[in-house]
Design a protein around this motif. Structure first.
Motif, PDB file in Angstrom:
ATOM      1  N   GLN A   1       0.666  -1.254   0.092  1.00 53.45           N
ATOM      2  CA  GLN A   1      -0.112  -0.084   0.104  1.00 53.45           C
ATOM      3  C   GLN A   1       1.019   1.191  -0.078  1.00 53.45           C
ATOM      4  OE1 GLN A   1      -2.665   0.856   3.275  1.00 53.45           O
ATOM      5  NE2 GLN A   1      -4.254   1.759   1.808  1.00 53.45           N
ATOM      6  N   SER A   2       1.872   1.258   0.764  1.00 46.44           N
ATOM      7  CA  SER A   2       2.859   2.438   0.842  1.00 46.44           C
ATOM      8  C   SER A   2       3.516   2.579  -0.339  1.00 46.44           C
ATOM      9  CB  SER A   2       3.588   2.569   2.290  1.00 46.44           C
ATOM     10  OG  SER A   2       4.381   1.254   2.094  1.00 46.44           O
ATOM     11  N   TYR A   3       4.019   1.458  -1.131  1.00 42.68           N
ATOM     12  CA  TYR A   3       4.759   1.466  -2.225  1.00 42.68           C
ATOM     13  C   TYR A   3       4.045   2.083  -3.230  1.00 42.68           C
ATOM     14  CZ  TYR A   3       7.985  -0.022  -6.017  1.00 42.68           C
ATOM     15  OH  TYR A   3       8.711  -0.187  -6.896  1.00 42.68           O
ATOM     16  N   PHE A   4       2.618   1.411  -3.512  1.00 43.64           N
ATOM     17  CA  PHE A   4       2.100   2.008  -4.709  1.00 43.64           C
ATOM     18  C   PHE A   4       1.403   3.308  -4.602  1.00 43.64           C
ATOM     19  CE2 PHE A   4       2.082  -2.474  -5.923  1.00 43.64           C
ATOM     20  CZ  PHE A   4       2.291  -2.491  -7.411  1.00 43.64           C
ATOM     21  N   SER A   5       0.883   3.493  -3.185  1.00 45.46           N
ATOM     22  CA  SER A   5       0.601   5.086  -3.117  1.00 45.46           C
ATOM     23  C   SER A   5       1.643   6.098  -3.314  1.00 45.46           C
ATOM     24  CB  SER A   5       0.322   5.230  -1.505  1.00 45.46           C
ATOM     25  OG  SER A   5      -1.031   4.302  -1.233  1.00 45.46           O
ATOM     26  N   LYS A   6       2.608   5.822  -3.053  1.00 43.06           N
ATOM     27  CA  LYS A   6       3.896   6.671  -3.367  1.00 43.06           C
ATOM     28  C   LYS A   6       4.255   6.836  -4.847  1.00 43.06           C
ATOM     29  CE  LYS A   6       8.688   7.886  -1.989  1.00 43.06           C
ATOM     30  NZ  LYS A   6       8.949   8.536  -3.447  1.00 43.06           N
ATOM     31  N   LYS A   7       4.262   5.589  -5.317  1.00 43.14           N
ATOM     32  CA  LYS A   7       4.241   5.501  -6.748  1.00 43.14           C
ATOM     33  C   LYS A   7       3.288   6.309  -7.564  1.00 43.14           C
ATOM     34  CE  LYS A   7       5.172   2.263 -10.387  1.00 43.14           C
ATOM     35  NZ  LYS A   7       6.281   2.508 -10.868  1.00 43.14           N
ATOM     36  N   PHE A   8       1.935   6.335  -7.142  1.00 45.40           N
ATOM     37  CA  PHE A   8       0.771   7.062  -7.563  1.00 45.40           C
ATOM     38  C   PHE A   8       1.047   8.563  -7.476  1.00 45.40           C
ATOM     39  CE2 PHE A   8      -2.082   3.309  -7.056  1.00 45.40           C
ATOM     40  CZ  PHE A   8      -1.505   2.688  -8.173  1.00 45.40           C
ATOM     41  N   GLU A   9       1.535   8.726  -6.311  1.00 46.74           N
ATOM     42  CA  GLU A   9       1.986  10.241  -5.970  1.00 46.74           C
ATOM     43  C   GLU A   9       2.925  10.728  -7.171  1.00 46.74           C
ATOM     44  OE1 GLU A   9       3.522  12.733  -2.312  1.00 46.74           O
ATOM     45  OE2 GLU A   9       2.216  10.910  -2.073  1.00 46.74           O
ATOM     46  N   ASP A  10       4.225  10.073  -6.980  1.00 45.03           N
ATOM     47  CA  ASP A  10       5.146  10.351  -7.967  1.00 45.03           C
ATOM     48  C   ASP A  10       4.970  10.520  -9.310  1.00 45.03           C
ATOM     49  OD1 ASP A  10       6.736  10.155  -5.729  1.00 45.03           O
ATOM     50  OD2 ASP A  10       7.784   8.378  -6.025  1.00 45.03           O
ATOM     51  N   LEU A  11       4.148   9.756  -9.862  1.00 43.07           N
ATOM     52  CA  LEU A  11       3.509   9.742 -11.416  1.00 43.07           C
ATOM     53  C   LEU A  11       2.334  10.719 -11.385  1.00 43.07           C
ATOM     54  CD1 LEU A  11       3.699   5.848 -12.008  1.00 43.07           C
ATOM     55  CD2 LEU A  11       5.377   7.764 -12.722  1.00 43.07           C
ATOM     56  N   GLU A  12       1.834  11.246 -10.455  1.00 43.96           N
ATOM     57  CA  GLU A  12       0.596  12.278 -10.462  1.00 43.96           C
ATOM     58  C   GLU A  12      -0.548  11.747 -10.926  1.00 43.96           C
ATOM     59  OE1 GLU A  12       2.186  15.832 -12.314  1.00 43.96           O
ATOM     60  OE2 GLU A  12       3.436  16.541 -10.659  1.00 43.96           O
ATOM     61  N   LEU A  13      -0.835  10.548 -10.571  1.00 43.29           N
ATOM     62  CA  LEU A  13      -1.905   9.662 -10.830  1.00 43.29           C
ATOM     63  C   LEU A  13      -2.917   9.724  -9.943  1.00 43.29           C
ATOM     64  CD1 LEU A  13      -0.131   6.581 -12.172  1.00 43.29           C
ATOM     65  CD2 LEU A  13      -1.045   8.174 -13.884  1.00 43.29           C
ATOM     66  N   LYS A  14      -3.442  10.953 -10.141  1.00 45.60           N
ATOM     67  CA  LYS A  14      -4.312  11.442  -9.093  1.00 45.60           C
ATOM     68  C   LYS A  14      -5.699  10.631  -8.968  1.00 45.60           C
ATOM     69  CE  LYS A  14      -2.675  16.047  -9.027  1.00 45.60           C
ATOM     70  NZ  LYS A  14      -1.974  16.018  -8.061  1.00 45.60           N
ATOM     71  N   ASP A  15      -6.104  10.026 -10.269  1.00 42.80           N
ATOM     72  CA  ASP A  15      -7.268   8.997 -10.087  1.00 42.80           C
ATOM     73  C   ASP A  15      -7.306   7.735  -9.856  1.00 42.80           C
ATOM     74  OD1 ASP A  15      -5.712   8.612 -12.344  1.00 42.80           O
ATOM     75  OD2 ASP A  15      -7.090   8.519 -13.809  1.00 42.80           O
ATOM     76  N   HIS A  16      -5.737   7.183  -9.248  1.00 43.45           N
ATOM     77  CA  HIS A  16      -5.470   6.216  -8.942  1.00 43.45           C
ATOM     78  C   HIS A  16      -5.353   5.933  -7.319  1.00 43.45           C
ATOM     79  CE1 HIS A  16      -4.138   5.531 -12.946  1.00 43.45           C
ATOM     80  NE2 HIS A  16      -3.740   4.361 -12.705  1.00 43.45           N
ATOM     81  N   SER A  17      -5.851   4.927  -6.771  1.00 38.67           N
ATOM     82  CA  SER A  17      -5.596   4.543  -5.129  1.00 38.67           C
ATOM     83  C   SER A  17      -5.417   3.061  -5.023  1.00 38.67           C
ATOM     84  CB  SER A  17      -7.088   4.752  -4.563  1.00 38.67           C
ATOM     85  OG  SER A  17      -8.066   3.979  -5.080  1.00 38.67           O
ATOM     86  N   TYR A  18      -4.843   2.768  -3.869  1.00 39.70           N
ATOM     87  CA  TYR A  18      -4.566   1.448  -3.748  1.00 39.70           C
ATOM     88  C   TYR A  18      -4.743   1.081  -2.321  1.00 39.70           C
ATOM     89  CZ  TYR A  18      -1.595  -2.660  -3.438  1.00 39.70           C
ATOM     90  OH  TYR A  18      -1.031  -4.096  -3.647  1.00 39.70           O
ATOM     91  N   GLU A  19      -5.580   0.006  -2.011  1.00 34.87           N
ATOM     92  CA  GLU A  19      -6.203  -0.162  -0.788  1.00 34.87           C
ATOM     93  C   GLU A  19      -5.709  -1.748  -0.334  1.00 34.87           C
ATOM     94  OE1 GLU A  19     -10.521   0.232  -1.243  1.00 34.87           O
ATOM     95  OE2 GLU A  19      -9.900   1.183  -3.437  1.00 34.87           O
ATOM     96  N   ASN A  20      -5.799  -2.011   1.016  1.00 32.99           N
ATOM     97  CA  ASN A  20      -5.716  -3.352   1.677  1.00 32.99           C
ATOM     98  C   ASN A  20      -7.102  -3.816   1.793  1.00 32.99           C
ATOM     99  OD1 ASN A  20      -2.885  -3.270   1.903  1.00 32.99           O
ATOM    100  ND2 ASN A  20      -2.910  -2.634   4.169  1.00 32.99           N
ATOM    101  N   PHE A  21      -7.165  -4.992   1.097  1.00 38.93           N
ATOM    102  CA  PHE A  21      -8.583  -5.630   1.155  1.00 38.93           C
ATOM    103  C   PHE A  21      -8.268  -6.984   2.138  1.00 38.93           C
ATOM    104  CE2 PHE A  21      -8.877  -3.577  -3.123  1.00 38.93           C
ATOM    105  CZ  PHE A  21     -10.162  -3.021  -2.808  1.00 38.93           C
ATOM    106  N   ASP A  22      -8.210  -6.618   3.388  1.00 37.76           N
ATOM    107  CA  ASP A  22      -7.880  -7.613   4.548  1.00 37.76           C
ATOM    108  C   ASP A  22      -9.181  -8.401   4.905  1.00 37.76           C
ATOM    109  OD1 ASP A  22      -7.012  -8.954   6.557  1.00 37.76           O
ATOM    110  OD2 ASP A  22      -5.620  -7.099   7.333  1.00 37.76           O
ATOM    111  N   ILE A  23      -9.262  -9.901   4.081  1.00 32.97           N
ATOM    112  CA  ILE A  23     -10.388 -10.713   4.642  1.00 32.97           C
ATOM    113  C   ILE A  23      -9.997 -11.812   5.357  1.00 32.97           C
ATOM    114  CG2 ILE A  23     -11.490  -9.886   2.294  1.00 32.97           C
ATOM    115  CD1 ILE A  23     -10.545 -12.269   1.014  1.00 32.97           C
TER     116      ILE A  23
END
Length: 250
Positions: free
Chosen positions: A24-46
């Protein structure tokens, strides 16, 4: 399940007890660095794979990473399996498509790229600790590299060692040992696989799929005997980038 702002392009990690997750932290930072404001990354803990079906009804899901304990259990939900994932028998990356869910295994790629710089000519036999989904990707890589290997588990089976039977001769001849179990993961950092560590030498290479802590007790024991050691962080980064590539390939 964590609350995250729902975006147009939603990605996430499927697993159990994954609040510690790297992804989650890896991809959230990646989206931020790439300025992908319409992207999100979530934990689906089931708690059970049976909950996966209801998760699939959510909107805008584009891709998932899969971790313990669902890399094998998720297979029945998939429409298509990549050739490598089919041979491995475990999936850690899912792509949502109009044709259905497509499963891939990028663990094998990450493990091989991370392992290869450390291999030497005498590394011809390996022990794989644990028999879960990640261990299957490790075995696939050893097969590709021509390295003879055996699983190690709590129970004795054909072509598989039990921890209780590991002795000096087995340890001496198996100079690559890979920990695919969760033993030693934070916060239980004193735990370690039950090996006769006294027989390790500078000929050995110990690889731990765990990355938190940076140096597990398993690796510390190996290092004390002069063995080469490697944790799972680079493997995780490599498999994450390969997953990103898959999600973005038409």
């Amino acid at each position: 399940m964590e609350k995250t702002e729902k975006k147009e392009n939603r990605f996430g990690l499927l697993g159990r007890n994954i609040s510690y997750s790297f992804s989650q932290s890896y991809f959230s930072k990646k989206f931020e660095d790439l300025e992908l404001k319409d992207h999100s990354y979530e934990n689906f803990d089931i708690a059970s794979i049976s909950e996966f079906g209801s998760l699939l009804s959510q909107n805008n899901l584009k891709g998932l990473n899969v971790t313990i304990p669902y890399k094998e259990e998720v297979l029945t939900y998939l429409t298509y399996l990549d050739v490598k994932a089919k041979e491995i028998g475990a999936v850690n990356t899912i792509k949502f498509t109009e044709e259905g869910l497509k499963g891939y295994n990028t663990d094998a790629y990450g493990f091989q790229k991370s392992l290869e710089p450390f291999l030497k000519q005498h590394h011809t036999k390996a022990l794989i600790l644990g028999t879960g989904g990640a261990s299957k990707a490790v075995r696939f890589v050893f097969k590709q590299l021509g390295i003879e290997n055996s699983y190690v588990s709590r129970t004795k089976k054909e072509n598989q060692y039990a921890y209780s039977e590991l002795n000096k001769e087995i340890i001496k001849t198996h100079t690559v040992i890979v920990n695919c179990t969760p033993l030693g993961t934070h916060p239980n950092i004193q735990e370690k696989p039950t090996l006769p560590y006294q027989y390790l030498t500078e000929q050995h290479l110990l690889f731990d799929l765990i990355y938190n802590p940076e140096k597990t007790t398993f690796l510390t024991e190996g290092e004390a005997k002069g063995a080469q050691i490697k944790n799972g962080l680079e493997m995780l980064q490599l498999q994450a980038e390969k997953a990103w590539e898959i999600w973005n390939t038409p």
